[in-house]
Design a protein around this motif. Structure first.
Motif, PDB file in Angstrom:
ATOM      1  N   PRO A   1       0.827  -1.218   0.000  1.00  0.00           N
ATOM      2  CA  PRO A   1       0.000   0.000   0.000  1.00  0.00           C
ATOM      3  C   PRO A   1       0.860   1.266   0.000  1.00  0.00           C
ATOM      4  O   PRO A   1       2.004   1.254   0.424  1.00  0.00           O
ATOM      5  N   ARG A   2       0.273   2.328  -0.486  1.00  0.00           N
ATOM      6  CA  ARG A   2       0.903   3.637  -0.368  1.00  0.00           C
ATOM      7  C   ARG A   2       0.032   4.500   0.529  1.00  0.00           C
ATOM      8  O   ARG A   2      -1.168   4.272   0.638  1.00  0.00           O
ATOM      9  N   LEU A   3       0.682   5.454   1.171  1.00  0.00           N
ATOM     10  CA  LEU A   3      -0.041   6.311   2.096  1.00  0.00           C
ATOM     11  C   LEU A   3       0.127   7.760   1.688  1.00  0.00           C
ATOM     12  O   LEU A   3       1.178   8.149   1.202  1.00  0.00           O
ATOM     13  N   SER A   4      -0.894   8.537   1.908  1.00  0.00           N
ATOM     14  CA  SER A   4      -0.797   9.965   1.686  1.00  0.00           C
ATOM     15  C   SER A   4      -1.307  10.662   2.938  1.00  0.00           C
ATOM     16  O   SER A   4      -2.429  10.412   3.373  1.00  0.00           O
ATOM     17  N   ILE A   5      -0.477  11.473   3.538  1.00  0.00           N
ATOM     18  CA  ILE A   5      -0.825  12.090   4.814  1.00  0.00           C
ATOM     19  C   ILE A   5      -0.827  13.606   4.695  1.00  0.00           C
ATOM     20  O   ILE A   5       0.137  14.193   4.221  1.00  0.00           O
ATOM     21  N   LYS A   6      -1.930  14.209   5.092  1.00  0.00           N
ATOM     22  CA  LYS A   6      -1.999  15.661   5.141  1.00  0.00           C
ATOM     23  C   LYS A   6      -2.166  16.097   6.581  1.00  0.00           C
ATOM     24  O   LYS A   6      -3.001  15.558   7.300  1.00  0.00           O
TER      25      LYS A   6
ATOM     26  N   ALA B   1       3.203   5.022   9.982  1.00  0.00           N
ATOM     27  CA  ALA B   1       1.849   4.728   9.502  1.00  0.00           C
ATOM     28  C   ALA B   1       1.882   3.588   8.485  1.00  0.00           C
ATOM     29  O   ALA B   1       1.031   2.700   8.491  1.00  0.00           O
TER      30      ALA B   1
END
Lengths: 112, 112
Positions: free
Chosen positions: B2-7, B95
């Motif tokens: 999986p890839r994660l994108s965090i804002k 994460a």
């Protein structure tokens, strides 16, 4: 305090973010997909599509759905749905803690 | 995997996400804001605005900028910029690890 928004993109192209998690949690508290949709201001169709999307992405039902009956159909979390919420909230909490600590470090850096 | 994108949304309304972090990293590797912008396919103006935004949000310069000279001005990370990258990447890695473990659990759930 900072807020975090986390999106997970899975290998197969599926995505998991705050919206789908909020929907699962609303089904858990409201007892049906339609009531969950109402709570979130989402059409039944939209809520149903998101749940189908989750089922497909994870290869198993995220909800246990009861069809018909006098009260209409209800829905509750299946183990995979419960696990998804736990997983997402755990990632979020840990990221939040790290972030809060890191931002404190930055404030200290500024104060020097 | 999986890839994660965090804002991250800060109290004052400032935001920190993958784009600004990539810009800081590009300044670190390329040695100037203009070269970093080129690397990311971003106008100088856009890159400059993002850096100014970070300076304002964190109340301190994220870059040390050298003005003029024969080679034109260069830029390198200030301590706050370095710390921001470290913080963000640490949140992301943690994460990611939690997510990978969690997804493995879900697969096991499906295999049962």
């Amino acid at each position: 305090m900072p807020r975090l928004s986390i999106k997970i993109s899975l290998d197969g192209g599926g995505k998991l973010g705050p919206g789908k998690i909020a929907l699962l949690e609303a089904v858990d508290s409201e007892g049906s997909i339609s009531a969950a949709g109402r709570k979130l201001g989402m059409s039944y169709r939209r809520a149903w599509d998101l749940i189908q999307d989750l089922n497909t992405v994870f290869g198993q039902p995220v909800l246990e759905v009861a069809i018909g009956g006098k009260q209409g159909g209800g829905a509750m979390l299946a183990p995979a749905g419960r696990r998804l919420i736990d997983l997402y909230r755990q990632i979020e909490t840990t990221a939040y803690d790290l972030c809060a600590d890191g931002l404190k470090d930055l404030e200290n850096l500024a104060a020097r």
